[in-house]
Motif scaffolding. Structure first.
Motif, PDB file in Angstrom:
ATOM      1  N   ALA A 167      47.877  31.436  49.272  1.00  0.00           N
ATOM      2  CA  ALA A 167      46.453  32.042  49.421  1.00  0.00           C
ATOM      3  C   ALA A 167      45.661  31.535  48.759  1.00  0.00           C
ATOM      4  N   LEU A 168      44.437  31.315  49.245  1.00  0.00           N
ATOM      5  CA  LEU A 168      43.489  30.478  48.617  1.00  0.00           C
ATOM      6  C   LEU A 168      42.172  31.304  48.470  1.00  0.00           C
ATOM      7  N   GLY A 169      41.927  31.250  47.185  1.00  0.00           N
ATOM      8  CA  GLY A 169      40.778  32.264  46.867  1.00  0.00           C
ATOM      9  C   GLY A 169      40.012  31.612  45.671  1.00  0.00           C
ATOM     10  N   GLY A 170      39.319  32.378  44.618  1.00  0.00           N
ATOM     11  CA  GLY A 170      38.696  32.101  43.530  1.00  0.00           C
ATOM     12  C   GLY A 170      37.371  32.385  43.684  1.00  0.00           C
ATOM     13  N   ASP A 171      36.425  31.943  42.943  1.00  0.00           N
ATOM     14  CA  ASP A 171      34.934  32.113  43.126  1.00  0.00           C
ATOM     15  C   ASP A 171      34.421  31.447  44.150  1.00  0.00           C
ATOM     16  N   LEU A 172      34.749  30.315  44.583  1.00  0.00           N
ATOM     17  CA  LEU A 172      34.293  29.859  45.802  1.00  0.00           C
ATOM     18  C   LEU A 172      34.490  30.940  47.155  1.00  0.00           C
ATOM     19  N   ASN A 403      33.438  41.270  44.243  1.00  0.00           N
ATOM     20  CA  ASN A 403      34.397  40.203  44.342  1.00  0.00           C
ATOM     21  C   ASN A 403      35.236  40.198  45.422  1.00  0.00           C
ATOM     22  N   ALA A 404      36.202  39.077  45.292  1.00  0.00           N
ATOM     23  CA  ALA A 404      36.955  39.145  46.230  1.00  0.00           C
ATOM     24  C   ALA A 404      38.180  40.281  46.538  1.00  0.00           C
ATOM     25  N   GLY A 405      38.247  41.074  45.351  1.00  0.00           N
ATOM     26  CA  GLY A 405      39.146  42.439  45.654  1.00  0.00           C
ATOM     27  C   GLY A 405      38.630  43.341  46.306  1.00  0.00           C
ATOM     28  N   VAL A 406      37.253  43.504  46.818  1.00  0.00           N
ATOM     29  CA  VAL A 406      36.734  44.313  47.896  1.00  0.00           C
ATOM     30  C   VAL A 406      36.651  43.914  49.268  1.00  0.00           C
ATOM     31  N   GLN A 407      37.073  42.595  49.481  1.00  0.00           N
ATOM     32  CA  GLN A 407      37.228  42.272  50.904  1.00  0.00           C
ATOM     33  C   GLN A 407      38.260  42.800  51.374  1.00  0.00           C
ATOM     34  N   PRO A 408      38.443  42.786  53.034  1.00  0.00           N
ATOM     35  CA  PRO A 408      39.352  43.490  53.751  1.00  0.00           C
ATOM     36  C   PRO A 408      40.848  42.633  53.390  1.00  0.00           C
ATOM     37  N   PRO A 409      41.977  43.452  53.369  1.00  0.00           N
ATOM     38  CA  PRO A 409      43.118  42.866  52.970  1.00  0.00           C
ATOM     39  C   PRO A 409      43.530  41.832  53.942  1.00  0.00           C
ATOM     40  N   SER A 410      42.812  41.680  54.971  1.00  0.00           N
ATOM     41  CA  SER A 410      43.354  40.457  55.892  1.00  0.00           C
ATOM     42  C   SER A 410      42.794  39.278  55.632  1.00  0.00           C
ATOM     43  N   SER A 411      41.752  39.418  54.747  1.00  0.00           N
ATOM     44  CA  SER A 411      41.010  37.814  54.263  1.00  0.00           C
ATOM     45  C   SER A 411      42.016  37.444  53.169  1.00  0.00           C
ATOM     46  N   ILE A 478      36.146  28.164  25.280  1.00  0.00           N
ATOM     47  CA  ILE A 478      37.022  28.832  25.217  1.00  0.00           C
ATOM     48  C   ILE A 478      37.238  29.607  26.577  1.00  0.00           C
ATOM     49  N   GLN A 479      38.569  29.394  27.373  1.00  0.00           N
ATOM     50  CA  GLN A 479      38.592  30.305  28.511  1.00  0.00           C
ATOM     51  C   GLN A 479      39.367  31.716  28.240  1.00  0.00           C
ATOM     52  N   ILE A 480      38.894  32.589  28.593  1.00  0.00           N
ATOM     53  CA  ILE A 480      39.608  33.772  27.894  1.00  0.00           C
ATOM     54  C   ILE A 480      40.024  34.691  29.097  1.00  0.00           C
ATOM     55  N   VAL A 481      41.270  35.127  29.090  1.00  0.00           N
ATOM     56  CA  VAL A 481      41.844  35.956  30.406  1.00  0.00           C
ATOM     57  C   VAL A 481      41.859  37.257  29.861  1.00  0.00           C
ATOM     58  N   PRO A 482      41.091  38.364  30.336  1.00  0.00           N
ATOM     59  CA  PRO A 482      41.145  39.718  29.851  1.00  0.00           C
ATOM     60  C   PRO A 482      42.476  40.181  30.354  1.00  0.00           C
ATOM     61  N   GLU A 483      42.763  41.768  29.574  1.00  0.00           N
ATOM     62  CA  GLU A 483      43.907  42.460  30.174  1.00  0.00           C
ATOM     63  C   GLU A 483      43.408  43.136  31.646  1.00  0.00           C
ATOM     64  N   THR A 484      42.226  43.230  31.700  1.00  0.00           N
ATOM     65  CA  THR A 484      41.730  44.136  32.933  1.00  0.00           C
ATOM     66  C   THR A 484      40.864  43.177  33.832  1.00  0.00           C
ATOM     67  N   ALA A 485      40.780  44.020  34.999  1.00  0.00           N
ATOM     68  CA  ALA A 485      40.038  43.322  36.005  1.00  0.00           C
ATOM     69  C   ALA A 485      38.562  43.050  35.790  1.00  0.00           C
ATOM     70  N   PRO A 486      38.193  42.181  36.575  1.00  0.00           N
ATOM     71  CA  PRO A 486      36.583  41.882  36.366  1.00  0.00           C
ATOM     72  C   PRO A 486      35.613  43.014  36.651  1.00  0.00           C
ATOM     73  N   GLU A 676      32.716  49.586  59.569  1.00  0.00           N
ATOM     74  CA  GLU A 676      32.815  48.071  59.389  1.00  0.00           C
ATOM     75  C   GLU A 676      32.149  47.309  58.833  1.00  0.00           C
ATOM     76  N   GLY A 677      31.254  47.951  57.906  1.00  0.00           N
ATOM     77  CA  GLY A 677      30.259  47.261  57.215  1.00  0.00           C
ATOM     78  C   GLY A 677      30.723  46.295  56.059  1.00  0.00           C
ATOM     79  N   ASP A 678      29.900  45.365  55.593  1.00  0.00           N
ATOM     80  CA  ASP A 678      30.322  44.542  54.510  1.00  0.00           C
ATOM     81  C   ASP A 678      30.582  45.377  53.046  1.00  0.00           C
ATOM     82  N   SER A 679      31.493  44.941  52.415  1.00  0.00           N
ATOM     83  CA  SER A 679      31.747  45.552  51.188  1.00  0.00           C
ATOM     84  C   SER A 679      30.304  45.699  50.513  1.00  0.00           C
ATOM     85  N   SER A 680      29.261  45.022  50.337  1.00  0.00           N
ATOM     86  CA  SER A 680      28.277  45.322  49.648  1.00  0.00           C
ATOM     87  C   SER A 680      27.408  45.962  50.292  1.00  0.00           C
ATOM     88  N   ILE A 681      27.118  46.149  51.684  1.00  0.00           N
ATOM     89  CA  ILE A 681      26.145  47.052  52.322  1.00  0.00           C
ATOM     90  C   ILE A 681      26.951  48.442  52.495  1.00  0.00           C
TER      91      ILE A 681
END
Length: 930
Positions: A167-172, A403-411, A478-486, A676-681
């Motif tokens: 799967a291809l993801g990230g901030d982009l 973030n990508a976590g609210v996009q449809p599972p198919s993305s 310094i790059q820090i990985v938290p224990e919890t989601a963004p 069927e709206g966008d997760s932001s809308i």
């Protein structure tokens, strides 16, 4: 305003093709501009003045390899295999090479097997991440590069063993581009169905839709043109479409419905269209202005993308208002008398021998308002309690950027997000960055290692993935990985804790560290928006109190309206929280992931709902006030509680049909964006749909009549001093009604240059007696009137009111055939005025007053002109009146003081008007000798 709209409505009705073609031409030009100038939307969120933004700017200058957007390819080996073994390891190495060859847009590719890198291989060795760092933000990455990224991922998917996950993801890919779907069309179809029922006509039902669609298309085109000059987020066009469609339909509906009622009552269609535009159009303009102010008020948060969003939505609303008051009467002109629609089916005749019913069945609106006003206290308590319960979930509402976590599972981006959280922990999707200047260090590697070890001990930090200086050793990262989601509140707490360590780390290590990164920027935006909610709430509530006090001349009506608005907002927040936080009906509404809602949902919902709530308040309560005023006048100023309650009921019945239709249409339009709206809308649309339903049906059509019944005649009380101080805003078309009632005064087609009856002027709003009272006069074209009073203030008040510069407090006044104060703008532009009593250059002032071909001139303090100036003024008046069509109105302290200058100017047989002040007898004009 109402008289201007009356004239505009009449002109549009008479020239429908010109209006329609003009709007279509404007739309074509704007659409062409959008095609040529559109640079695309920009979803990079910035927030000037915050620590996260300052950190990003530092990285842009000194560590560009870590400042741009990034993509990550998540690779999961089949069950029982390791990514360190072949063939997976070889495929990963090949992908790293191919990513590095993408071009200059790629700054760095992180090899998960590099010994200096940690955290990119899962603890069980089954998953790995290949990270690609780009130059610039997501919008700077070319489409071709994105296509190549996806092609490499697809090739890897084909080469990997069966059972692998890629799967291809990230901030982009963290933000999706909103798009319209077929479900939104259903909302428009529901609106059309409601319009057909409301108008009882297929053809007329299309008029509000056509107006709204043209307005929305124009606003959207202008937004895409604006991308050439400003950064516009992808949510902005969709928000303007949603809002512009809703208000565009409703604004046109209010005008067309008033027109249809008047035509059915027998009024001429042209006259009706003009009146509807002047009366209902005034209410539309007021409602649009309130929405505009609230949307522009989004700039309170000080966040550029939100300010742009508010301005774009405000433009959509402004266009909707202008289209409604111009295109709607034009479309009504096409319909002509056919606007009346189908006739209601007559009742079947009863069989012989059966008794006729004792009375006809009352309409539902009348039965409803009688029910809620019969027990107003019970109704009030029930509504307030019910909405209070509905608002309880609002206490658990949390905010975050999408973030990508609210996009449809198919993305694919959502799949990468879920795989990363599953194998690397929830915090891997939102790493934090701490950066600072280390130019004074003589051992940057050790310094950064020590800082990384220090940060790793802070609770909430899962690991420090990277602690390194930049190549020039002047900036550390310094790059820090938290224990919890963004979007987890615990991650926001970790950001605050890291910032709380700033002073200690500065003292111990000498490094000024800033917490930044995409996640930190989102947290800062959420915090800034949360801080802006209270000031913005005070702004919109205060604005509603001021505007409604001006409109309704009441203290209690605005307070009741503001409290109702706050109840609607709280209920809308509660429903949004129940769906998105608690998960109620989440599957039914296609909510892909429960959790925080988009950060700017509350402030946008408050702004938009404020304007719409004021719409319903104005359209309902204005009819109640109108009926109350008329009834009280009929009873010679006497009013009691029964009178007030009766006005509430009749006013409610008169406006309930249109308000109900408008609310159902708005609810349908907003609700259509939810499934069927966008997760932001989606949360914004749900909040607006619920807010509209609650405000229209529970607040305005249930609570408002109940509270008005409780208050009785006291609902319309306001201190006299406040009534005099506040300006007048005619939203009910009173000016139009007054002008129509006086159109035959003093006689049909009057030729009088100026005529007044019992004209009264107040100099001081708090004064009990007027400065000028009872001035009755008439001046024919080419004649002269001299108004006199020993007090020059009285003469000046008369001059100013006749010249359209001062509003009369009472009486009737027409100048140049135009009624005052309704046509004051015309009078000011066509009647010259010179204030000579205090003038330093009386000759120049008279010359300016006579310029421009004016046929009526008002000279205040003519007796103050002396010496050579007197001769020159007389000469100017003589030359200007040579054609015999100059009407002169002059004021003086004594009439004898101006007779010689008038004689020299050849102004013969002037009429005299002794002005009166206070409670003296009313004067009339008389002819004096010249």
């Amino acid at each position: 305003m109402s008289t201007l709209l009356f004239t505009l409505g009449r002109w549009s009705f008479r020239h429908p093709w010109r209006v329609l073609v003009s709007w279509l031409l404007i739309l074509v030009i704007a659409g062409g501009g959008a095609l040529l100038l559109n640079k695309g939307t920009d979803n990079s969120f910035t927030i000037p003045g915050t620590e996260a933004q300052e950190g990003l700017e530092l990285l842009n200058r000194t560590f560009p390899q870590a400042s741009g957007t990034s993509a990550q390819l998540v690779i999961v080996a089949p069950e029982g295999q390791s990514v360190r073994d072949e063939p997976v390891a070889g495929e990963v190495a090949d992908v790293v090479t191919r990513f590095g060859d993408l071009g200059d847009d790629v700054l760095a590719v992180t090899d998960p097997f590099d010994e200096t890198v940690s955290g990119l291989i899962s603890d069980d060795d089954r998953a790995t991440i290949v990270r690609v760092q780009f130059d610039g933000q997501a919008t700077d990455v070319p489409e071709a590069t994105l296509d190549e990224l996806n092609a490499i991922a697809d090739d890897l998917r084909d080469e990997m063993p069966a059972g692998s996950q890629i799967a291809l993801g990230g901030d982009l890919f963290s933000t999706s581009i909103p798009a319209l779907s077929i479900v939104e069309v259903i909302g428009v179809l529901v609106a059309l169905f409601v319009l057909i029922i409301t108008f009882r006509s297929f053809a007329v039902a299309w008029f509000p839709l056509v107006s709204a669609l043209i307005g929305v298309a124009l606003a959207t085109s202008m937004i895409f043109v604006a991308t050439q000059f400003a950064s516009v987020s992808s949510t902005t066009p969709l928000l303007s479409v949603m809002l512009g469609l809703a208000v565009g339909i409703d604004y046109s509906l209010f005008i067309a419905a008033r027109h249809q009622d008047q035509v059915r009552a027998g009024m001429d269609p042209e006259e009706s269209a003009a009146r509807s535009t002047g009366t209902a159009g005034s209410s539309v303009a007021f409602a649009g202005i309130t929405v505009l102010i609230a949307l522009v008020g989004l700039s309170f948060a000080g966040i550029p993308f939100l300010t742009t969003m508010g301005i774009a939505a405000a433009v959509a609303v402004a266009i909707a208002v202008v289209v409604a008051v111009t295109l709607t009467p034009a479309l009504l002109g096409f319909a002509g008398p056919r606007i009346a629609g189908w006739r209601r089916r007559p009742a079947r005749p009863r069989r012989a021998g059966r008794a006729a019913p004792a009375r006809t069945r009352r309409p539902f609106s009348e039965r409803w308002v009688r029910l809620v006003t019969r027990r107003p206290l019970v109704t009030t308590i029930a509504v307030v309690t019910g909405l209070g319960v509905l608002a309880i979930p609002a206490a658990s509402l949390t905010l975050a950027l999408p973030n990508a976590g609210v996009q449809p599972p198919s993305s694919q981006a959502r799949q990468a997000y879920d795989l990363s959280a599953e194998h690397f922990g929830a915090g891997s999707n939102g790493p934090l960055i701490m950066t600072g200047t280390i130019v004074t260090s003589d051992d940057p590697l050790t310094l950064m290692q020590d800082l990384g070890d220090e940060i790793a001990q802070i609770p909430g930090v899962k690991e420090v993935a990277l602690a390194t200086p930049n190549p020039t050793a002047d900036t550390g990262l310094i790059q820090i990985v938290p224990e919890t989601a963004p979007d987890d509140p615990a991650t926001a707490d970790l950001v605050r804790e890291l910032r709380a360590q700033h002073d200690r780390l500065l003292d111990e290590y000498g490094v000024d560290l800033k917490v930044t990164g995409f996640t930190a920027v989102g947290i800062d935006i959420s915090d800034r928006l949360g801080e802006a909610l209270i000031p913005f709430g005070i702004f919109v509530v205060g604005l509603s109190l001021i505007l409604l006090t001006i409109v309704f001349r009441s203290i209690w009506v605005p307070i009741k309206a503001a409290v109702g608005y706050l109840l609607s907002v709280a209920a809308a927040f509660g429903v949004v929280a129940a769906v998105f936080e608690w998960g109620w009906f989440a599957d039914l509404l296609h909510v892909t992931r429960e959790g925080p809602v988009i950060s700017f949902m509350p402030i946008i919902l408050m702004g938009v709902l404020f304007g719409l709530a004021m719409d319903y308040e104005v359209f309902l309560v204005s009819r109640m006030r109108e009926d109350y005023v008329h009834t009280r006048r009929a009873r010679r100023g006497r009013a009691d509680r029964l009178t007030a309650v009766g006005a509430v009921r009749t006013g409610f019945v008169s406006s309930a049909r249109v308000v109900t239709a408008a609310a159902v249409i708005m609810f349908a339009v907003f609700a259509a964006f939810v499934p069927e709206g966008d997760s932001s809308i989606k949360p914004i649309a749900l909040g607006l749909a619920v807010g509209i339903a609650v405000d229209a049906f529970l607040i305005r059509m249930t609570l408002v009549p109940a509270v008005m019944a409780l208050l009785g005649e006291k609902a319309w009380w306001m201190p006299r001093w406040l009534d005099r101080v506040l300006p007048h805003f005619d939203i009910e078309g009173e000016a139009v009604e007054r002008e129509l009632s006086l159109r035959d005064w003093p006689e049909p087609g009057t030729t009088a240059a100026a005529v007044g009856d019992d004209v009264t002027v107040h100099a001081d709003p708090d004064a009990d007696e007027p400065l000028l009272r009872g001035a009755t006069f008439r001046v024919e074209p080419g004649r002269t009137l001299v108004a006199t009073h020993p007090d020059p203030r009285v003469g000046r008040a008369f001059a100013l009111v006749v010249a359209g510069r001062l509003r009369p407090a009472g009486g009737r006044l027409r100048v140049g055939g135009h009624l005052l104060p309704e046509r004051a703008a015309w009078v000011r532009s066509h009647v010259g005025l010179a204030l000579l009593a205090t003038s330093a250059d009386p000759v120049g002032d008279v010359r300016a007053a006579l310029s421009g071909g004016t046929t009526t001139v008002v000279l205040d303090g003519l007796d103050a002109v002396a010496g050579a100036d007197r001769d020159q003024v007389a000469s100017l008046l003589r030359d200007a009146g040579a054609t015999g069509d100059l009407t002169l109105i002059a004021t003086a302290r004594r009439e004898s003081a101006v007779l010689d200058i008038l004689a020299e100017a050849r102004r013969t047989a002037p009429a005299s008007l002794p002005l009166q002040t206070g409670a003296h007898e009313r004067p009339t004009t008389e002819v004096i000798s010249s």
